[in-house]
Enzyme design. Structure first.
Site, short mmCIF file in Angstrom:
data_model
loop_
_atom_site.label_atom_id
_atom_site.label_comp_id
_atom_site.label_asym_id
_atom_site.label_seq_id
_atom_site.Cartn_x
_atom_site.Cartn_y
_atom_site.Cartn_z
N ARG A 24 -31.02 -36.68 -22.32
CA ARG A 24 -32.34 -36.06 -22.21
C ARG A 24 -33.39 -37.15 -21.99
NH1 ARG A 24 -33.18 -33.08 -27.69
NH2 ARG A 24 -30.90 -33.07 -27.75
N GLY A 25 -34.56 -36.70 -21.60
CA GLY A 25 -35.62 -37.63 -21.27
C GLY A 25 -35.53 -38.03 -19.81
N ALA A 26 -36.65 -37.95 -19.09
CA ALA A 26 -36.62 -38.10 -17.65
C ALA A 26 -36.04 -39.44 -17.21
CB ALA A 26 -38.03 -37.92 -17.08
N ALA A 27 -36.46 -40.53 -17.86
CA ALA A 27 -35.95 -41.84 -17.46
C ALA A 27 -34.46 -41.96 -17.74
CB ALA A 27 -36.73 -42.94 -18.17
N ARG A 69 -30.22 -29.71 -13.72
CA ARG A 69 -31.54 -29.53 -14.34
C ARG A 69 -32.60 -29.38 -13.24
NH1 ARG A 69 -32.51 -31.58 -19.41
NH2 ARG A 69 -34.53 -30.56 -19.19
N CYS A 134 -42.43 -32.80 -28.47
CA CYS A 134 -41.15 -33.09 -27.86
C CYS A 134 -40.85 -34.58 -27.95
CB CYS A 134 -41.08 -32.59 -26.42
SG CYS A 134 -39.36 -32.39 -25.82
N ASP A 203 -42.05 -33.76 -17.75
CA ASP A 203 -40.83 -33.63 -16.96
C ASP A 203 -41.15 -33.71 -15.48
OD1 ASP A 203 -38.06 -32.60 -18.43
OD2 ASP A 203 -39.85 -32.49 -19.66
N ASN A 213 -44.16 -29.76 -18.83
CA ASN A 213 -43.55 -30.43 -19.98
C ASN A 213 -42.96 -29.37 -20.91
OD1 ASN A 213 -43.01 -32.98 -21.30
ND2 ASN A 213 -44.47 -32.37 -22.87
N LYS A 214 -42.33 -29.82 -21.97
CA LYS A 214 -41.66 -28.95 -22.92
C LYS A 214 -42.55 -27.78 -23.33
CE LYS A 214 -38.82 -27.62 -26.25
NZ LYS A 214 -37.44 -27.15 -26.07
N LYS A 239 -41.54 -39.18 -12.11
CA LYS A 239 -41.73 -37.80 -12.56
C LYS A 239 -42.74 -37.04 -11.70
CE LYS A 239 -40.72 -39.46 -17.18
NZ LYS A 239 -41.24 -39.68 -18.54
#
Length: 333
Positions: A24-27, A69, A134, A203, A213-214, A239
């Site tokens: 998880r996490g964009a990077a 995703r 988040c 995101d 975002n979340k 992003k």
């Protein structure tokens, strides 16, 4: 006609982990995708001497990863960067181009988060309290660099249901020596009186400066604006969502209802509809600054940066050539 050979275990495992949010996490997602592309390039180069077959397999790898995703825009941007640089007339040259691109991309990620953190840290003052929502490695980088500058930073961390990603943020902030107060999501409005900043990740970011975002970010932003608490979004340029330059609407992922309610409780309640949107969109008027490795921007100016990086639209190099309808390049190293 023979069926396509299976993809490498690394690709399948990476795709599964992204889909289930083990990654998880964009990077982190972007790095995992680039590493999976590199792993498949090595394996495919060992199995075929046909450059056309190599390219087809790599595009199929891209599609496998892309489908995991749909909202995490860093994933297609990672694929644009790596697969978009696949070039050569023979398998060895093609493999080399992909491995070189994957290495350049991950090096860029390393620099980007560090540089972004330094920019964001400059907006935080000694003694500030930051409210988070988040888990975002970009947002954490801003706090980490502020702490390294000798600033005393505290955090109010929202639990961020239904998957409680806030618990991860709380743990990592404690590792940095930050005082943490964990709150339930519904306590955010009350606790904003004790916050100096709201700091969230993203995101994806649309061309108009809207922040995806979340789920729950938009409500927090509205409440923060009412309380006069500035909202800072920390987001690497991977992003940015280049498709929105041409009017594309960002797809909001609907996740499994089991994340919200287990099967036994659902059966006991009776016939209900369960919705589990993963993200929401915060309009740009509620955002004070978007912090990137290229500097900080008011949301209405992010389109300029997006055009510099991606042009007017975005390529989809994971599609077969006759299925590709757009034309642009990924971010430069």
């Amino acid at each position: 006609m023979t069926s396509d050979p299976p993809l490498s275990n690394t690709v399948d495992d990476t795709a599964a982990d992204i889909a289930t949010m083990e990654i998880r996490g964009a990077a982190t997602i972007a790095r995992a995708a680039a590493d999976a592309i590199a792993a498949q390039a090595r394996e495919t180069a060992d199995e075929t001497a046909d450059p056309a077959e190599f390219e087809r397999t790599m595009r199929r790898t891209g599609r496998r990863l892309y489908d995991t995703r749909p909202t995490a825009v860093s994933l297609p941007n990672a694929l644009r960067y790596t697969l978009g640089r696949m070039d050569g007339d023979d398998v060895d040259t093609l493999r080399h181009s992909l491995l070189e691109a994957a290495t350049a991309f991950t090096d860029r990620l390393d620099r980007a988060q560090r540089d972004l953190g330094r920019v964001g840290a400059n907006r935080l003052r000694d003694g500030d309290t930051v409210m988070t929502h988040c888990h975002s490695t970009d947002a954490l980088s801003c706090i980490e660099h502020a702490v390294k500058q000798g600033k005393d930073i505290s955090a109010i961390v929202k639990e961020t249901r239904p998957r409680n990603q806030g618990h991860i943020t709380a743990s990592e902030l404690r590792d940095l020596g930050v005082d943490v107060t964990l709150i339930v999501d519904s306590a955010a409005r009350r606790c904003l009186d004790d916050a100096d900043h709201v700091l969230v990740g993203a995101d994806s970011i649309a061309a108009d400066g809207g922040v995806v975002n979340k789920i729950g970010t938009s409500g927090l932003a509205v409440n923060a604006r009412e309380r006069g608490v500035p909202i800072m979004v920390a987001a690497q340029t991977i992003k940015l969502h280049p498709d929105t330059l041409t009017g594309h609407t960002v797809e909001i992922e609907m996740r499994d209802e089991a994340e919200v309610i287990d099967a036994d409780a659902r059966e006991e309640i009776g016939e209900i509809t369960v919705e589990n949107p993963a993200f929401d969109v915060t309009p740009p008027r509620y955002v004070d600054a978007i912090v990137t490795e290229s500097g900080q921007f008011p949301p209405e100016s992010i389109v300029t940066l997006m055009r510099e990086l991606f042009g007017e639209s975005a390529d989809r190099p994971w599609e077969e050539p006759d299925a590709t309808t757009t034309d642009a390049t990924g971010p430069t190293a």
